[in-house]
Design a protein around this motif. Structure first.
Motif, PDB file in Angstrom:
ATOM      1  N   SER A   1     -19.589  10.522  17.007  1.00 44.43           N
ATOM      2  CA  SER A   1     -20.588   9.534  17.450  1.00 44.43           C
ATOM      3  C   SER A   1     -20.151   8.117  17.097  1.00 44.43           C
TER       4      SER A   1
ATOM      5  N   GLU B   1     -19.574   6.800  13.984  1.00 45.76           N
ATOM      6  CA  GLU B   1     -20.174   6.221  12.773  1.00 45.76           C
ATOM      7  C   GLU B   1     -19.094   5.737  11.805  1.00 45.76           C
ATOM      8  N   GLU B   2     -19.114   4.451  11.475  1.00 49.87           N
ATOM      9  CA  GLU B   2     -18.083   3.843  10.613  1.00 49.87           C
ATOM     10  C   GLU B   2     -17.988   4.529   9.248  1.00 49.87           C
ATOM     11  N   ALA B   3     -19.141   4.834   8.671  1.00 48.02           N
ATOM     12  CA  ALA B   3     -19.142   5.439   7.335  1.00 48.02           C
ATOM     13  C   ALA B   3     -18.453   6.805   7.354  1.00 48.02           C
ATOM     14  N   ALA B   4     -18.542   7.510   8.485  1.00 48.77           N
ATOM     15  CA  ALA B   4     -17.905   8.824   8.605  1.00 48.77           C
ATOM     16  C   ALA B   4     -16.382   8.685   8.569  1.00 48.77           C
TER      17      ALA B   4
ATOM     18  N   ARG C   1     -20.605  13.240  13.188  1.00 48.25           N
ATOM     19  CA  ARG C   1     -20.736  11.817  12.859  1.00 48.25           C
ATOM     20  C   ARG C   1     -19.509  11.042  13.321  1.00 48.25           C
TER      21      ARG C   1
ATOM     22  N   ARG D   1     -10.482   0.486  13.820  1.00 47.53           N
ATOM     23  CA  ARG D   1     -11.462  -0.398  14.473  1.00 47.53           C
ATOM     24  C   ARG D   1     -10.782  -1.212  15.562  1.00 47.53           C
TER      25      ARG D   1
END
Lengths: 193, 88
Positions: free
Chosen positions: A13, A15-18, A10, B80
């Motif tokens: 890939s 994925e922000e939540a990961a 994750r 980010r």
């Protein structure tokens, strides 16, 4: 798949939540390590952030040969060691000044005062922490680092050697000298008059 | 018969002695020296005391119960920002 493998997939890939899971699950442990090495909340916070950013950049290169938590532990230890190397220090003793001295026949020059059997255990906890930490801070940086990694962080000789970029034999020798030097610095607090 | 250890030789390998890494014959030479040299007995007691002091002083360092949320948010925001910069 093991939980770490699922999370790693994750993360790779994007994925922000990961990322949020990784950070929330590991920051507490990493912060504790950084505080022990750096003895400063502000620097510990910075070191933990640097460590995570290094980890994020290296996700594709992580071989999965250890747990993610173990990998992050190694990264934060290295981030802290880098900070220690660049930090302005208190005046440091030269290590030779803190090691036992011998005459030409190899006998101790100064036998020193005896430590009573339970003198360490009888010292009040907050005072013991202050005395020990102040003494560790007075060690020359190379010797302080190895003592922190081995005797406080519990790294093996091989792990500490890798973190410090020196051979295991050199790590053992440096640790022994660090312990001898620390003994000298602690003696005024524990030796009988 | 091997010559007796000097204090310098004993202290040089004291770590191996304390961590029980010495071969039996070498350990016996250490024990023989300690039976004759009060200075080294005193030194060894202080060395062991030092190791106990470090272990006890650092035993209470548990992970913090509360991690500042701003630290977590700061780390995620920095990630980010870096990811965004790489994408451009």
């Amino acid at each position: 798949m093991a939980p770490d493998d699922v999370l790693l997939e994750r993360l790779r890939s994007g994925e922000e939540a990961a990322f949020a899971t990784l950070v929330r699950d590991n920051t507490g442990r990493m912060l504790a390590v950084a505080r022990r090495i750096l003895r400063s909340d502000e620097e510990a916070h910075d070191a933990v952030q640097e460590a995570f950013l290094q980890a994020f950049r290296a996700l594709d290169r992580f071989a999965g040969d250890s747990l993610l938590a173990t990998w992050l532990h190694r990264i934060v230890v290295n981030a802290c060691l880098m900070r220690l190397r660049h930090r302005k220090r208190h005046p440091e003793h030269a290590i030779e000044d803190l090691l036992p001295q011998f005459d030409d026949t190899g006998h101790r020059l100064d036998p020193g005062a005896a430590w009573t059997d339970d003198v360490v255990e009888r010292m009040e906890s907050a005072q013991l922490q202050k005395v020990v930490r102040d003494a560790i801070d007075r060690l020359p940086e190379n010797y302080r680092s190895v003592l922190v990694l081995r005797d406080i962080e519990g790294l093996s000789t091989e792990e500490a050697a890798m973190a410090l970029g020196i051979r295991p034999e050199a790590t053992k020798m440096r640790l022994h000298r660090a312990r001898q030097a620390l003994r000298t610095l602690l003696e005024p607090h524990f030796a009988q008059e | 018969m091997q010559p007796k250890l000097t204090c310098r030789e004993l202290i040089e390998f004291l770590d191996d002695y304390v961590e029980d890494r010495l071969p039996a014959a070498q350990r016996a030479r250490f024990d023989d020296h300690l039976s004759r040299c009060r200075a080294c007995v005193v030194y060894l007691a202080g060395y062991r005391g030092t190791l106990r002091a470090v272990a006890l002083a650092c035993a209470g360092d548990a992970p913090p119960a509360d991690v500042p949320n701003e630290l977590i948010e700061g780390i995620l925001a920095a990630r980010r920002s870096e990811a965004g910069a790489r994408a451009r």
